[in-house]
Design an enzyme around this catalytic site. Structure first.
Site, PDB file in Angstrom:
ATOM      1  CB  THR A  30      -0.920   0.037   1.232  1.00  0.00           C
ATOM      2  OG1 THR A  30      -0.111   0.038   2.424  1.00  0.00           O
ATOM      3  CG2 THR A  30      -1.843  -1.169   1.243  1.00  0.00           C
ATOM      4  CB  CYS A  38      -2.967   0.629  12.222  1.00  0.00           C
ATOM      5  SG  CYS A  38      -4.003   1.211  10.854  1.00  0.00           S
ATOM      6  NE  ARG A  63      -0.495   7.332   0.527  1.00  0.00           N
ATOM      7  CZ  ARG A  63      -0.428   6.303  -0.293  1.00  0.00           C
ATOM      8  NH1 ARG A  63       0.743   5.978  -0.830  1.00  0.00           N
ATOM      9  NH2 ARG A  63      -1.514   5.606  -0.579  1.00  0.00           N
ATOM     10  CB  CYS A  65      -1.862   5.032   8.290  1.00  0.00           C
ATOM     11  SG  CYS A  65      -3.526   4.362   8.433  1.00  0.00           S
ATOM     12  CB  CYS A  68      -3.617   4.351  12.772  1.00  0.00           C
ATOM     13  SG  CYS A  68      -2.015   4.285  11.899  1.00  0.00           S
ATOM     14  CD1 TRP A 425      19.243  14.582  47.932  1.00  0.00           C
ATOM     15  CD2 TRP A 425      19.256  16.660  47.075  1.00  0.00           C
ATOM     16  NE1 TRP A 425      17.933  15.028  47.866  1.00  0.00           N
ATOM     17  CE2 TRP A 425      17.901  16.287  47.350  1.00  0.00           C
ATOM     18  CE3 TRP A 425      19.504  17.921  46.536  1.00  0.00           C
ATOM     19  CZ2 TRP A 425      16.835  17.142  47.092  1.00  0.00           C
ATOM     20  CZ3 TRP A 425      18.420  18.767  46.280  1.00  0.00           C
ATOM     21  CH2 TRP A 425      17.104  18.378  46.558  1.00  0.00           C
ATOM     22  CE1 TYR A 429      14.154  16.869  43.330  1.00  0.00           C
ATOM     23  CE2 TYR A 429      14.824  18.810  42.102  1.00  0.00           C
ATOM     24  CZ  TYR A 429      13.842  18.074  42.743  1.00  0.00           C
ATOM     25  OH  TYR A 429      12.555  18.561  42.792  1.00  0.00           O
ATOM     26  CG  ASP A 445      15.428  12.824  49.420  1.00  0.00           C
ATOM     27  OD1 ASP A 445      15.487  14.030  49.138  1.00  0.00           O
ATOM     28  OD2 ASP A 445      14.388  12.246  49.779  1.00  0.00           O
TER      29      ASP A 445
END
Length: 502
Positions: A30, A38, A63, A65, A68, A425, A429, A445
């Site tokens: 296709t 899909c 290309r 769809c 979907c 620490w 973080y 911590d």
């Protein structure tokens, strides 16, 4: 987990939504490419080709769809987990670096020549940086066509195209439709929620499950006056974007996150959406994370009680780094107060075009240059921590510490640790929230140690660090589960002396 053909084909045959964004399935008979879920008839094995990205499928001549919409899926968590050059390049391309700086700018940030970077990305991802950036521009164009009433000419340039001809050719090649047809089809399908009063209403996809309430509560508890607010389940904040300022409102929707953007410059749409996705960790794979913890005697019950917990990120890594320093040795409330003072004293006012009398958003977080010039009276910090904040800001301004989406996480950590007053620490973080590191951990911590003590584990840092080894590579998520187990906002205090060197 899904690297071989048979596993991917089974995912396509079962229309498994968990794999949307992980890979693309193209059908030679296709000439189209789809997401794994899909609803179309499953193609024959001999006609199937798999690609790591939509850009690679387009580069190969397929290309998108129309049924979907394979670009309207969460991004692959692979690019957040991986730390190699290809993943760093993908994060930068998603942030729009190629559109703003060209391939030379992307290559320069990664430390490669343009030719070598092209070879690397083609080998790893199936397409070069221009093709990958083209996919991003096409996705931004589709969002603008479906969610705004802008003239198509304005959509073209706002999406990053250099000419109307290039825009039309790309849209036709990617979607097999003209821009006008794409706009009409999108509105019939209800893909977006439209544009009102200068607001762009979008719906951001994610992988189930998602603890959106816990995520927004985390951000709301740390909302800094002037730049953030949280009320009625809606988190709002200001955005400093490449071409101007913006604001965003995020809240729970039906299977999507409601995202309402107001932008000073529409060219920032793609970057704004990507930064919001990083903020909410929407490209994560919660099934993989939760599955890794399910059998753990400590984390297993926590995961069962709160599936889909994410690691909150940020929309501006430099802002989060500054806020990490402001949060050293103080409570969450204290950090908010200090950050609010810095915003009032050093931040830029929100442009008039984005202001709303009913809102509490008034400022943008200060840029590193403004913080570097701030005095102790403007930050409200003790002398040593003020010097740390100014030193960090100066290093960010000079480019000595890089925290952009393509930053080398290990190098960023080393550079942060070299700054006086920044210890493990703070560096961890910043890695966890600003750089999106999924395996950062905070053994010192206070919140982590208290949570483990409540769960029957000794709370000494060395023992905590050894325990956490079994939670790799998802230790950032382990931190979130431990914090949540405390039943409220943890007191993120850094009790280690290396953070307070005079």
């Amino acid at each position: 987990m899904i690297g071989d053909f048979d596993s991917r084909y089974r995912a396509v045959s079962s229309r498994d939504e968990r794999f949307d964004g992980w890979f693309i399935v193209a059908v030679t008979s296709t000439g189209i490419y789809c997401r794994p879920s899909c609803p179309a008839v499953t193609p024959k094995r001999k006609n199937v080709r798999f690609y790591p990205t939509a850009g690679a499928a387009q580069y190969a001549g397929f290309r998108a769809c129309k049924r979907c919409l394979p670009d309207a899926v969460p991004g692959s968590p692979e690019w957040d987990v991986r730390a190699d050059a290809a993943a760093r390049a993908m994060r930068l391309i998603s942030d729009g670096v190629v559109d703003r700086e060209g391939v030379s700018g992307l290559a320069g940030r990664l430390g490669y020549t343009e030719r070598h970077l092209h070879r690397l990305l083609v080998a790893e991802l199936g397409a070069g940086p221009l093709a990958l950036a083209r996919t991003r521009r096409a996705h931004t164009a589709r969002l603008l066509l479906e969610s705004t009433g802008l003239p198509i000419t304005q959509v073209a340039f706002a999406a990053g195209f250099s000419s109307i001809r290039q825009f039309n050719e790309t849209v036709r090649a990617v979607f097999a439709a003209t821009p006008g047809e794409l706009r009409r089809a999108g509105r019939r399908g209800g893909v977006s929620e439209g544009m009102e009063r200068g607001e762009i209403h979008l719906r951001l996809p994610y992988r189930e499950p998602l603890d959106i309430g816990g995520l927004l509560d985390f951000l709301g508890a740390r909302a800094v006056p002037g730049i953030e607010s949280y009320e009625g389940g809606v988190y709002r904040r200001t955005l400093r974007l490449p071409h101007g300022a913006g604001t965003v409102a995020l809240s729970a929707g039906e299977g999507r996150i409601r995202c309402v953007l107001r932008l000073e410059d529409l060219r920032d749409l793609g970057a704004a959406v990507q930064r919001c996705r990083r903020l909410l960790d929407l490209d994560a794979d919660p099934v993989a994370v939760d599955g890794a913890f399910a059998a753990d005697p400590i984390l297993g019950p926590l995961v069962a009680g709160r599936p889909g917990l994410r690691t909150p990120g940020g929309t501006d890594a430099e802002e989060l780094a500054a806020r990490a320093v402001l949060g050293q040795q103080v409570s969450v409330a204290g950090a908010r107060t200090l950050a609010g003072r810095l915003v009032r004293n050093c931040g830029d006012g929100l442009p008039v075009s984005l202001q709303d009398p009913a809102e509490t958003l008034t400022h943008l977080f200060p840029e590193p240059a403004a913080i570097a010039e701030a005095g102790p009276d403007q930050s409200g910090l003790p002398g040593a921590r003020h010097e740390t904040l100014v030193s960090l800001a100066g290093s960010l301004e000079r480019g000595e510490v890089l925290l952009d989406p393509g930053a080398d996480r290990d190098e960023a950590r080393r550079r942060l640790l070299s700054l006086r007053g920044i210890g493990p620490w703070t560096a961890s973080y910043v890695a966890m929230r600003a750089l999106g590191e999924p395996d950062a951990f905070l053994p010192t911590d206070l919140g982590v140690r208290r949570a483990l003590a409540r769960l029957g584990h000794p709370g000494n840092p060395r023992g905590v660090e050894a325990l956490a080894e079994r939670w790799r590579p998802w230790r950032s998520y382990a931190v979130q589960h431990l914090w949540k187990s405390l039943g409220g906002a943890p007191k993120e205090k850094e009790a280690r002396r290396e953070e307070t060197v005079a």
